[in-house]
Write a protein that holds these residues in place. Structure first.
Motif, PDB file in Angstrom:
ATOM      1  N   GLY A   1      40.229 -18.010 -21.216  1.00  0.00           N
ATOM      2  CA  GLY A   1      39.012 -18.676 -21.664  1.00  0.00           C
ATOM      3  C   GLY A   1      38.168 -17.797 -22.554  1.00  0.00           C
ATOM      4  N   TRP A   2      38.045 -16.500 -22.173  1.00  0.00           N
ATOM      5  CA  TRP A   2      37.240 -15.581 -22.986  1.00  0.00           C
ATOM      6  C   TRP A   2      37.870 -15.380 -24.364  1.00  0.00           C
ATOM      7  CZ3 TRP A   2      38.366 -10.985 -25.385  1.00  0.00           C
ATOM      8  CH2 TRP A   2      37.279 -10.321 -25.957  1.00  0.00           C
ATOM      9  N   ALA A   3      39.177 -15.187 -24.412  1.00  0.00           N
ATOM     10  CA  ALA A   3      39.857 -14.933 -25.684  1.00  0.00           C
ATOM     11  C   ALA A   3      39.739 -16.143 -26.616  1.00  0.00           C
ATOM     12  CB  ALA A   3      41.326 -14.589 -25.433  1.00  0.00           C
ATOM     13  N   VAL A   4      39.909 -17.333 -26.081  1.00  0.00           N
ATOM     14  CA  VAL A   4      39.805 -18.540 -26.901  1.00  0.00           C
ATOM     15  C   VAL A   4      38.361 -18.738 -27.356  1.00  0.00           C
ATOM     16  CG1 VAL A   4      39.967 -21.067 -26.864  1.00  0.00           C
ATOM     17  CG2 VAL A   4      41.826 -19.673 -25.929  1.00  0.00           C
ATOM     18  N   SER A   5      37.401 -18.424 -26.495  1.00  0.00           N
ATOM     19  CA  SER A   5      35.993 -18.550 -26.870  1.00  0.00           C
ATOM     20  C   SER A   5      35.643 -17.608 -28.019  1.00  0.00           C
ATOM     21  CB  SER A   5      35.091 -18.269 -25.668  1.00  0.00           C
ATOM     22  OG  SER A   5      35.231 -19.266 -24.685  1.00  0.00           O
ATOM     23  N   LYS A   6      36.189 -16.400 -27.986  1.00  0.00           N
ATOM     24  CA  LYS A   6      35.901 -15.462 -29.079  1.00  0.00           C
ATOM     25  C   LYS A   6      36.524 -15.967 -30.375  1.00  0.00           C
ATOM     26  CE  LYS A   6      35.952 -10.689 -30.615  1.00  0.00           C
ATOM     27  NZ  LYS A   6      36.133  -9.257 -30.268  1.00  0.00           N
ATOM     28  N   MET A   7      37.760 -16.484 -30.308  1.00  0.00           N
ATOM     29  CA  MET A   7      38.380 -17.044 -31.507  1.00  0.00           C
ATOM     30  C   MET A   7      37.540 -18.202 -32.044  1.00  0.00           C
ATOM     31  SD  MET A   7      42.221 -18.641 -32.090  1.00  0.00           S
ATOM     32  CE  MET A   7      41.960 -20.009 -30.955  1.00  0.00           C
TER      33      MET A   7
END
Length: 402
Positions: A298-304
């Protein structure tokens, strides 16, 4: 004038399907006698038929195109794969070849493999029956119309920049091919299928797609693909988002391309000991983890999503399009789209955020293949010998039947 009238009627039947002579006359603004002469000419070529019954049971004057044995081929190559599709002239996809690259593949050998498969497809359907071939290529792809030079400058794909792509394909296929930037073809496909364009044909539309490291953007404005002087209009992947970073990690494509989510995941994996993700997890693994509620995913996709929003904000201030379509390579759920829109509201003026329409693509595949079909049809309709090409194919079929 006569050729233009024939093209206008042909295009109308191609785009809208069966129509009566009266409807055709009203749609294209030609006299019924002119329509009749054109239809008679199409009948002699064997490319029209009568379709449908009237309420009284009599044959209605519904004219439809009969385009059996006429095809176009649309191909594409990316950093990760190649695809080959064969379409009927009226847009039905008959065949699709797909090959994903392996680490041990030599690029030139793979291109020769693609050319071989395309050649086999041509042989099956008849070389003369395939009226054109379009090849979608990654960018930046520069074309100097003054001297005919073509230059590739594809980030993190140096082998491609030295590849004799056109030479290999044309030598194998024995005929010219049309090359065009993949994101621009995707934009054309999206425009031709966009409900927004049906309401306003002059809508300005932008498509953002990513398949790995790169980001490609295509734009359609006033019903035309925006190309620029050398064909690289829309190459915003090189746009800097972090002036303190090196080129490899500071550009829009490095920060918001689909491969970026894997890098973000690896940078913080040690902080999430209970994540289901591993050091060698792929992009699809991260997206699946995100959908299952994994906190690191979730964090990685949110940053993208944040980086994508930042780049889109720059594009809105630069181009100010009516509609922005995010390609199917990005997560296709409302939560991701909601993040992008929510981020944008903190980055641009409220009036801009209210007016720009942002949505995910409704085309659930690599739309550059479909875009290649549309692009070829437009090129064919502009050829002075278009109907001669059709007549030649239909004569071959008639002689075969005899």
């Amino acid at each position: 004038m006569q050729k233009n009238n024939r093209i206008t009627v042909f295009r109308m039947l191609l785009e809208k399907g069966p129509m009566s002579r009266t409807q055709l006359s009203a749609e294209v603004g030609l006299q019924k006698a002119t329509i009749t002469n054109i239809i008679n000419g199409f009948t002699s070529m064997g490319i029209v038929d009568v379709d449908g019954d009237s309420a009284a049971g009599r044959r209605a004057e519904k004219i439809c195109l009969k385009l059996d044995h006429l095809y176009v081929m649309s191909m594409g190559i990316t950093r990760k794969d190649f695809q080959i599709a064969l379409y009927t002239i009226d847009g039905r996809q008959l065949e699709l070849e797909h090959y994903e690259f392996h680490k041990e593949d030599v690029l030139e050998d793979t291109v020769r493999r693609m050319a071989g498969k395309a050649s086999s497809m041509l042989h099956r359907y008849g070389d003369k029956h395939v009226l054109g071939i379009c090849v979608a290529v990654p960018g930046p792809y520069m074309r100097d119309k003054r001297n005919g030079n073509e230059v590739f400058d594809v980030t993190q794909f140096p082998m491609f920049n030295q590849l004799r792509l056109r030479e290999i394909l044309e030598d194998t296929l024995g005929r010219p091919v049309t090359m065009f930037h993949d994101a621009k073809l995707s934009a054309l496909a999206e425009y031709r299928n966009a409900p927004e364009a049906r309401e306003d044909r002059n809508i300005s539309l932008m498509v953002i797609r990513s398949k790995g490291y790169g980001i490609g953007v295509g734009m359609v404005i006033n019903q035309k693909i925006v190309e620029g002087q050398l064909g690289i209009a829309g190459e915003v992947g090189y746009m800097g988002l972090n002036y303190n970073g090196d080129k490899e990690h500071s550009s829009f494509e490095a920060c918001a391309g689909t491969d970026s989510v894997v890098r973000y995941m690896r940078e913080r994996r040690y902080e999430f000991p209970h994540t289901i993700l591993k050091e060698d997890s792929s992009y699809l693994d991260v997206i699946q983890a995100y959908k299952e509620g994994d906190p690191l995913g979730g964090w990685a996709v949110s940053k993208m999503a944040w980086m994508l929003s930042y780049g889109i904000a720059n594009l809105i201030y630069t181009i100010n399009p009516d509609c922005i379509i995010i390609g199917p390579q990005y997560p296709d759920d409302e939560a991701f789209l909601g993040q992008v829109k929510g981020n944008l509201r903190t980055m641009i003026h409220p009036l801009l955020a209210e007016r720009v329409h942002i949505r995910s693509s409704k085309l659930r595949y690599d739309s550059f293949l479909l875009g290649g079909y549309y692009y070829l049809i437009e090129k064919l309709l502009k050829k002075t010998n278009f109907f001669d090409m059709i007549r030649e194919v239909m004569n071959v079929e008639e002689n075969r039947r005899v």
